[in-house]
Design an enzyme around this catalytic site. Sequence first.
Site, PDB file in Angstrom:
ATOM      1  N   ASN A   7      -2.542  22.577  -1.852  1.00  0.00           N
ATOM      2  CA  ASN A   7      -1.881  23.217  -0.826  1.00  0.00           C
ATOM      3  C   ASN A   7      -0.716  24.046  -1.668  1.00  0.00           C
ATOM      4  O   ASN A   7       0.117  23.214  -2.072  1.00  0.00           O
ATOM      5  CB  ASN A   7      -1.468  22.186   0.114  1.00  0.00           C
ATOM      6  CG  ASN A   7      -0.752  22.935   1.192  1.00  0.00           C
ATOM      7  OD1 ASN A   7      -0.533  24.267   1.033  1.00  0.00           O
ATOM      8  ND2 ASN A   7      -0.076  22.370   2.312  1.00  0.00           N
ATOM      9  N   ARG A  88      -6.100  25.132   0.811  1.00  0.00           N
ATOM     10  CA  ARG A  88      -5.417  25.459   2.149  1.00  0.00           C
ATOM     11  C   ARG A  88      -5.302  26.859   2.316  1.00  0.00           C
ATOM     12  O   ARG A  88      -4.286  27.541   1.358  1.00  0.00           O
ATOM     13  CB  ARG A  88      -4.320  24.599   2.574  1.00  0.00           C
ATOM     14  CG  ARG A  88      -3.724  24.840   3.793  1.00  0.00           C
ATOM     15  CD  ARG A  88      -2.210  24.528   3.980  1.00  0.00           C
ATOM     16  NE  ARG A  88      -1.865  24.969   5.202  1.00  0.00           N
ATOM     17  CZ  ARG A  88      -0.571  25.008   5.578  1.00  0.00           C
ATOM     18  NH1 ARG A  88       0.406  24.750   4.832  1.00  0.00           N
ATOM     19  NH2 ARG A  88      -0.182  25.348   6.815  1.00  0.00           N
ATOM     20  N   HIS A 177      -2.130  25.426  12.197  1.00  0.00           N
ATOM     21  CA  HIS A 177      -2.498  24.120  12.325  1.00  0.00           C
ATOM     22  C   HIS A 177      -3.756  23.911  12.640  1.00  0.00           C
ATOM     23  O   HIS A 177      -3.852  22.612  13.152  1.00  0.00           O
ATOM     24  CB  HIS A 177      -1.551  23.410  13.295  1.00  0.00           C
ATOM     25  CG  HIS A 177       0.176  23.353  12.654  1.00  0.00           C
ATOM     26  ND1 HIS A 177       1.006  23.470  13.494  1.00  0.00           N
ATOM     27  CD2 HIS A 177       0.569  23.330  11.567  1.00  0.00           C
ATOM     28  CE1 HIS A 177       2.182  23.322  13.157  1.00  0.00           C
ATOM     29  NE2 HIS A 177       2.043  23.409  11.764  1.00  0.00           N
ATOM     30  N   ARG A 236      12.537  26.843  13.831  1.00  0.00           N
ATOM     31  CA  ARG A 236      11.849  27.658  14.663  1.00  0.00           C
ATOM     32  C   ARG A 236      12.149  27.867  16.170  1.00  0.00           C
ATOM     33  O   ARG A 236      12.367  26.815  16.547  1.00  0.00           O
ATOM     34  CB  ARG A 236      10.567  28.039  14.456  1.00  0.00           C
ATOM     35  CG  ARG A 236      10.233  28.429  13.020  1.00  0.00           C
ATOM     36  CD  ARG A 236       8.642  28.452  12.623  1.00  0.00           C
ATOM     37  NE  ARG A 236       8.168  28.135  11.390  1.00  0.00           N
ATOM     38  CZ  ARG A 236       7.247  27.326  11.106  1.00  0.00           C
ATOM     39  NH1 ARG A 236       6.158  27.310  12.049  1.00  0.00           N
ATOM     40  NH2 ARG A 236       7.133  26.964   9.816  1.00  0.00           N
ATOM     41  N   GLU A 379      -4.874  16.492   6.849  1.00  0.00           N
ATOM     42  CA  GLU A 379      -5.415  17.919   6.656  1.00  0.00           C
ATOM     43  C   GLU A 379      -6.309  17.983   5.367  1.00  0.00           C
ATOM     44  O   GLU A 379      -7.085  18.680   5.026  1.00  0.00           O
ATOM     45  CB  GLU A 379      -4.329  19.108   6.620  1.00  0.00           C
ATOM     46  CG  GLU A 379      -3.721  19.309   8.180  1.00  0.00           C
ATOM     47  CD  GLU A 379      -2.381  19.897   8.068  1.00  0.00           C
ATOM     48  OE1 GLU A 379      -1.465  19.002   7.864  1.00  0.00           O
ATOM     49  OE2 GLU A 379      -2.193  21.101   8.539  1.00  0.00           O
TER      50      GLU A 379
END
Length: 395
Positions: A7, A88, A177, A236, A379
């Site tokens: 990643n 990823r 996601h 956010r 993940e």
Amino acid sequence: MKIMSINTGSSSLKFSLFNMDDESVIASGLFERIGLPDSNTIIKYNGMKLEEKIPMKDHADAVNILLDKLVNLKIVNNLNEIDGIGHRVVHGKDKYNKSVVITDEVVKDLDEFKAFAPLHNGPNIVGIKAFREILPNKLMVGTFDTAFHQTMEPVSYLYSVPLSWYEDYGIRKYGFHGTSHRYINETLSKMLNRNDLKIISCHLGNGGSICAIDSGKSIDTTMGFTPLTGIMMGTRSGDVDPSIIPYVMEKEGKNASEVVDDLNKKSGLLGMSEKSSDMRDIIDGMNNGDEKCTLAFQKYCRCVTNYIAQYYVLLGGADAIVFTAGLGENSMPTRRQICENLSVLGVKLDLEKNKVMGETAKISAKGSKIDVYVIPTNEELMIARDVKKALESGI
Ligand code: ADP
């Protein structure tokens, strides 16, 4: 079979090397501050943690150092032992609805999609290119955050804006996601030995999104064209009225990107509490009577509750609500508040069972109309599984 998940961020590279025979982690680590002073490497293996400051001028440097370290530390005897590498990738637009073997064409597409996720796809591609240059013959797979949500119907993914914006510019909900939501679906379906589950998967981390899953398919999700929308997050805003943007531009003499930057980096828990983006600090503040922290906590739980309720209706009921990611896996007060807010749907939490952090557990009480679970997401493992599939049968 040994597979590495990668990643890459703008100045970081995270890796996990798996033994896919039993899905155990052989080594993992983080290379950070790439291209900056004081670049740092952390490698965990054999129960040890090795931290070293090594200058890395770019991602290619980081990849070279990582591969040298794997051999020098005898984590692998040679690089041929690594059967494949999974990367990823944040944005695959609507072209990629599953993981793919990375070819020149895929790299070209990713370059093209950069504009859709400049903060993420750019670094992802730099990482992919560095690995391809150094290990040109190794099988590499790209796993997209957006891919799982490609099953959404137009009624979910289209915005109520001029249709030509979608047709001409690709403006639609993509969702993110996806690898995490897919992992949650796979894990729970396996645990319960069912493939027809209706799951409301709540990935609550620093970024956060909720996904309505029916029989393994994403029906709707909270993030949109970008990861800015949906629930409130660490920094956010989540959903806001877009008219705020020109208004603040005028009030503060900013341009549109600067205001959007404020919505990305100075809003959410941080913006409301004026204290921290980390839920642990917010809860500490709340427990010490800080009103802004209390309001930020309540707003966060409200946003999550609203989407769970919406997806409960959309799915026509739910077999399970799952909490995952940093906050979902660890924050007992947040899970408790959200479940209390959902009591009208017959959700009942078992307060003893809710005392789990980072472990798989069913936390709902007997008689709860919807089962509630904590399932740690993974993940990296999902990416490695996709590489394994590609190696075994082609995807
Ligand atoms: P990212 O989206 O960056 O991958 P993570 O999934 O690692 O984020 O989640 C990080 C967030 O999880 C932190 O910002 C914090 O708000 C939250 N978190 C982690 N541990 C706890 C905890 N024990 N209690 C409350 N919140 C926690």
